[in-house]
Write an enzyme that holds these catalytic residues in place. Sequence first.
Site, PDB file in Angstrom:
ATOM      1  N   GLY A  49       1.066  -1.110  -0.309  1.00 18.61           N
ATOM      2  CA  GLY A  49      -0.043  -0.162   0.053  1.00 18.61           C
ATOM      3  C   GLY A  49       0.795   0.847  -0.080  1.00 18.61           C
ATOM      4  O   GLY A  49       2.063   1.155   0.208  1.00 18.61           O
ATOM      5  N   GLN A  54       3.542  10.048   1.222  1.00 19.09           N
ATOM      6  CA  GLN A  54       4.689   9.547   1.276  1.00 19.09           C
ATOM      7  C   GLN A  54       4.899   9.305   0.133  1.00 19.09           C
ATOM      8  O   GLN A  54       6.911   9.425   0.261  1.00 19.09           O
ATOM      9  CB  GLN A  54       4.255   8.072   1.284  1.00 19.09           C
ATOM     10  CG  GLN A  54       3.788   7.363   2.813  1.00 19.09           C
ATOM     11  CD  GLN A  54       3.105   5.682   2.812  1.00 19.09           C
ATOM     12  OE1 GLN A  54       2.285   5.363   2.244  1.00 19.09           O
ATOM     13  NE2 GLN A  54       4.541   5.183   3.096  1.00 19.09           N
ATOM     14  N   CYS A  96       5.298   0.323   7.098  1.00 24.65           N
ATOM     15  CA  CYS A  96       5.130   0.909   6.198  1.00 24.65           C
ATOM     16  C   CYS A  96       6.416   1.401   5.882  1.00 24.65           C
ATOM     17  O   CYS A  96       7.515   1.248   6.258  1.00 24.65           O
ATOM     18  CB  CYS A  96       4.408   2.309   7.623  1.00 24.65           C
ATOM     19  SG  CYS A  96       4.473   3.356   6.684  1.00 24.65           S
ATOM     20  N   LEU A  97       5.974   2.094   4.437  1.00 27.02           N
ATOM     21  CA  LEU A  97       7.030   1.913   4.058  1.00 27.02           C
ATOM     22  C   LEU A  97       8.352   3.619   4.213  1.00 27.02           C
ATOM     23  O   LEU A  97       8.931   4.068   4.256  1.00 27.02           O
ATOM     24  CB  LEU A  97       7.082   1.538   2.531  1.00 27.02           C
ATOM     25  CG  LEU A  97       6.185   1.096   1.636  1.00 27.02           C
ATOM     26  CD1 LEU A  97       5.973   1.132   0.192  1.00 27.02           C
ATOM     27  CD2 LEU A  97       7.069  -0.252   1.525  1.00 27.02           C
ATOM     28  N   HIS A 138      -4.435   1.192   7.014  1.00 27.67           N
ATOM     29  CA  HIS A 138      -3.486   2.006   7.269  1.00 27.67           C
ATOM     30  C   HIS A 138      -3.360   3.249   6.416  1.00 27.67           C
ATOM     31  O   HIS A 138      -2.769   4.365   6.740  1.00 27.67           O
ATOM     32  CB  HIS A 138      -2.922   0.862   6.612  1.00 27.67           C
ATOM     33  CG  HIS A 138      -0.994   1.363   7.311  1.00 27.67           C
ATOM     34  ND1 HIS A 138      -0.100   0.736   8.134  1.00 27.67           N
ATOM     35  CD2 HIS A 138      -0.244   2.359   6.548  1.00 27.67           C
ATOM     36  CE1 HIS A 138       1.249   1.448   7.469  1.00 27.67           C
ATOM     37  NE2 HIS A 138       0.981   1.883   6.558  1.00 27.67           N
ATOM     38  N   GLU A 139      -3.801   3.850   5.221  1.00 26.99           N
ATOM     39  CA  GLU A 139      -3.930   4.100   4.008  1.00 26.99           C
ATOM     40  C   GLU A 139      -4.155   4.796   4.328  1.00 26.99           C
ATOM     41  O   GLU A 139      -4.046   6.066   3.958  1.00 26.99           O
ATOM     42  CB  GLU A 139      -3.530   3.576   2.295  1.00 26.99           C
ATOM     43  CG  GLU A 139      -2.539   2.314   1.981  1.00 26.99           C
ATOM     44  CD  GLU A 139      -1.223   2.524   3.328  1.00 26.99           C
ATOM     45  OE1 GLU A 139      -0.836   3.492   2.781  1.00 26.99           O
ATOM     46  OE2 GLU A 139      -0.767   1.548   2.913  1.00 26.99           O
ATOM     47  N   HIS A 142      -2.683   7.619   6.812  1.00 29.16           N
ATOM     48  CA  HIS A 142      -1.685   8.786   6.349  1.00 29.16           C
ATOM     49  C   HIS A 142      -2.365   9.673   5.540  1.00 29.16           C
ATOM     50  O   HIS A 142      -1.726  10.511   5.961  1.00 29.16           O
ATOM     51  CB  HIS A 142      -0.727   7.618   4.805  1.00 29.16           C
ATOM     52  CG  HIS A 142      -0.005   7.036   5.127  1.00 29.16           C
ATOM     53  ND1 HIS A 142       1.144   7.308   6.039  1.00 29.16           N
ATOM     54  CD2 HIS A 142       0.306   5.379   5.044  1.00 29.16           C
ATOM     55  CE1 HIS A 142       1.930   6.317   6.521  1.00 29.16           C
ATOM     56  NE2 HIS A 142       1.451   5.110   5.530  1.00 29.16           N
TER      57      HIS A 142
HETATM   58 NI    NI Z   1       1.966   2.843   6.226  1.00 29.36          NI
END
Ligand code: NI
Length: 175
Positions: A49, A54, A96-97, A138-139, A142
Site C-alpha cells: 500500500g 508518502q 510501513c514504507l 492504514h493508508e 496516512h
Molecule cells: Ni504506511
Amino acid sequence: MPTTSIMPIIKVPDPILRQRALPVSEITDGTRQLIEDMVATMYDAPGIGLAAPQVNIGQRIIVMDCGKKEEPNLIQMINPEITGISEAHTVLEEGCLSIPDQTADVERPAEVEVKYLNQDGMSQSLVATGLLAACVQHEIDHLNGVLFIDHISRLKRDMILRRVMKELRKSTVDK
Ligand code: NI
C-alpha cells in the site's frame, strides 16, 4: 506509450507525513499519471500500500495490492472515506514504507466499508476484510497524518522511532 517513474518515498520524521492531505477536486491526466507512478513505486519498493503523502503529494489518493503474486488485486482510490466499521476488532502485524524495517501488532476494526472515486471520477464502494481491511485503514490514516505507530503503546512507538533514527544516522554517516 506512457511511462511511469519511481518516486522517492518520504520517511519518518518528515513533517509531511503528519499533515492532512487535501481532497482531489478535479481528476485530470496529471492525477492519473500520479496514480500510475504511485503504483509503480509501491510495486518497486515492494509494498502492499502507498498513500500520496508518502511520495510528498498532499492529495487524498491511495493505492494498494493485498493480493497474492499469482493473483494481484490492485486497488486505486481517490478521496476514500470510511463509511462503516465492524464492531469486531482484529490484530494484524503492520509495517510501513515510511518507517523502514519496523513492524508492530495493530488492532483495528476487522471489516470496513469504504467509498471512493476511481480514476474516471466514478463513485465506488468496497467492503474490505482481513489484510485488505487493515491495509485500507492504514493508508487512509496516512491521508490524515496518522501512522501505524500511533495505534500502539508509547513505549513501543518510542522504541521503533529510536531504531529508525539510529539507522538513519548510520546511513547518513556511511554516505
Ligand atoms: Ni504506511
